[in-house]
Design a protein around this motif. Structure first.
Motif, PDB file in Angstrom:
ATOM      1  N   VAL A  33       0.835  -1.193   0.000  1.00  0.00           N
ATOM      2  CA  VAL A  33       0.000   0.000   0.000  1.00  0.00           C
ATOM      3  C   VAL A  33       0.872   1.246   0.000  1.00  0.00           C
ATOM      4  O   VAL A  33       1.887   1.305   0.703  1.00  0.00           O
ATOM      5  N   GLN A  34       0.481   2.226  -0.811  1.00  0.00           N
ATOM      6  CA  GLN A  34       1.142   3.530  -0.800  1.00  0.00           C
ATOM      7  C   GLN A  34       0.148   4.582  -0.348  1.00  0.00           C
ATOM      8  O   GLN A  34      -1.041   4.514  -0.670  1.00  0.00           O
ATOM      9  N   LEU A  35       0.637   5.574   0.403  1.00  0.00           N
ATOM     10  CA  LEU A  35      -0.217   6.617   0.956  1.00  0.00           C
ATOM     11  C   LEU A  35       0.182   7.964   0.378  1.00  0.00           C
ATOM     12  O   LEU A  35       1.372   8.282   0.288  1.00  0.00           O
ATOM     13  N   GLN A  36      -0.819   8.760   0.023  1.00  0.00           N
ATOM     14  CA  GLN A  36      -0.588  10.086  -0.565  1.00  0.00           C
ATOM     15  C   GLN A  36      -1.424  11.096   0.202  1.00  0.00           C
ATOM     16  O   GLN A  36      -2.655  11.103   0.089  1.00  0.00           O
ATOM     17  N   ALA A  37      -0.765  11.959   0.961  1.00  0.00           N
ATOM     18  CA  ALA A  37      -1.470  12.995   1.716  1.00  0.00           C
ATOM     19  C   ALA A  37      -1.614  14.253   0.880  1.00  0.00           C
ATOM     20  O   ALA A  37      -0.733  14.579   0.071  1.00  0.00           O
ATOM     21  N   SER A  38      -2.710  14.968   1.090  1.00  0.00           N
ATOM     22  CA  SER A  38      -2.949  16.204   0.354  1.00  0.00           C
ATOM     23  C   SER A  38      -3.903  17.084   1.146  1.00  0.00           C
ATOM     24  O   SER A  38      -4.507  16.643   2.134  1.00  0.00           O
ATOM     25  N   GLY A  39      -4.022  18.339   0.698  1.00  0.00           N
ATOM     26  CA  GLY A  39      -5.003  19.229   1.295  1.00  0.00           C
ATOM     27  C   GLY A  39      -4.444  20.256   2.247  1.00  0.00           C
ATOM     28  O   GLY A  39      -5.191  21.095   2.763  1.00  0.00           O
ATOM     29  N   GLY A  40      -3.144  20.225   2.499  1.00  0.00           N
ATOM     30  CA  GLY A  40      -2.557  21.211   3.385  1.00  0.00           C
ATOM     31  C   GLY A  40      -2.565  22.595   2.759  1.00  0.00           C
ATOM     32  O   GLY A  40      -2.840  22.755   1.570  1.00  0.00           O
ATOM     33  N   GLY A  41      -2.265  23.583   3.573  1.00  0.00           N
ATOM     34  CA  GLY A  41      -2.234  24.949   3.071  1.00  0.00           C
ATOM     35  C   GLY A  41      -2.126  25.948   4.196  1.00  0.00           C
ATOM     36  O   GLY A  41      -1.877  25.587   5.347  1.00  0.00           O
ATOM     37  N   LEU A  42      -2.350  27.210   3.824  1.00  0.00           N
ATOM     38  CA  LEU A  42      -2.292  28.312   4.784  1.00  0.00           C
ATOM     39  C   LEU A  42      -3.715  28.688   5.186  1.00  0.00           C
ATOM     40  O   LEU A  42      -4.569  28.912   4.318  1.00  0.00           O
ATOM     41  N   VAL A  43      -3.944  28.766   6.485  1.00  0.00           N
ATOM     42  CA  VAL A  43      -5.281  29.089   6.987  1.00  0.00           C
ATOM     43  C   VAL A  43      -5.135  29.989   8.204  1.00  0.00           C
ATOM     44  O   VAL A  43      -4.141  29.902   8.939  1.00  0.00           O
ATOM     45  N   GLN A  44      -6.114  30.856   8.405  1.00  0.00           N
ATOM     46  CA  GLN A  44      -6.086  31.736   9.564  1.00  0.00           C
ATOM     47  C   GLN A  44      -6.569  31.013  10.816  1.00  0.00           C
ATOM     48  O   GLN A  44      -7.393  30.089  10.732  1.00  0.00           O
ATOM     49  N   ALA A  45      -6.064  31.437  11.946  1.00  0.00           N
ATOM     50  CA  ALA A  45      -6.482  30.848  13.217  1.00  0.00           C
ATOM     51  C   ALA A  45      -7.996  30.955  13.375  1.00  0.00           C
ATOM     52  O   ALA A  45      -8.588  31.974  13.014  1.00  0.00           O
ATOM     53  N   GLY A  46      -8.584  29.892  13.876  1.00  0.00           N
ATOM     54  CA  GLY A  46     -10.028  29.839  14.063  1.00  0.00           C
ATOM     55  C   GLY A  46     -10.776  29.206  12.915  1.00  0.00           C
ATOM     56  O   GLY A  46     -11.947  28.824  13.074  1.00  0.00           O
TER      57      GLY A  46
END
Length: 125
Positions: A1-14
């Motif tokens: 099995v291989q895993l691919q993470a995605s969806g990170g980024g810059l977001v403001q607190a809260g």
């Protein structure tokens, strides 16, 4: 099995963000899954984990009540929904998996033998 993470980024607190981990391979649904994170200069720490069956979950103390792990076995994908984000949540988030039988949940790094490449989440104040 291989895993691919995605969806990170810059977001403001809260605010909220959802990261995903797509698993490839015919045996992906036999895996118990977890999320870990590593901030600059710190050790990798446990965030959340979910059993292969039964929907059992565990969370690290810093994220309890704010983060939710879920999985869609039909899509071979695990999600981490992060709400009420704080600057201290800034880190590279890694998904991890291990083959499992039953409803065990694993919270320690050493239990996992398959890791994704990580996705960076930055929370600005």
């Amino acid at each position: 099995v291989q895993l691919q993470a995605s969806g990170g980024g810059l977001v403001q607190a809260g605010n909220s963000l959802r990261v995903s981990c797509a698993a490839s391979g015919r045996t992906a649904n036999r895996y118990s899954m977890g999320w870990f994170r590593q901030a600059p200069g710190k050790e990798r720490e446990f965030v959340a984990a979910m059993s292969r069956i039964g929907g059992f979950t565990e969370y690290g103390d810093p994220v309890k009540g704010r983060f939710t792990i879920s999985r869609d076995n039909a899509k071979n994908t695990v999600y981490l929904q992060m709400n009420s984000l704080k600057p201290e949540d800034t880190a590279v988030y890694y998904c991890a998996g291990r083959s499992a039988i039953g409803s065990a949940v694993y919270t320690d790094i050493e239990s996992y033998d398959t890791w994704g490449q990580g996705t960076l989440v930055t929370v600005s104040s």
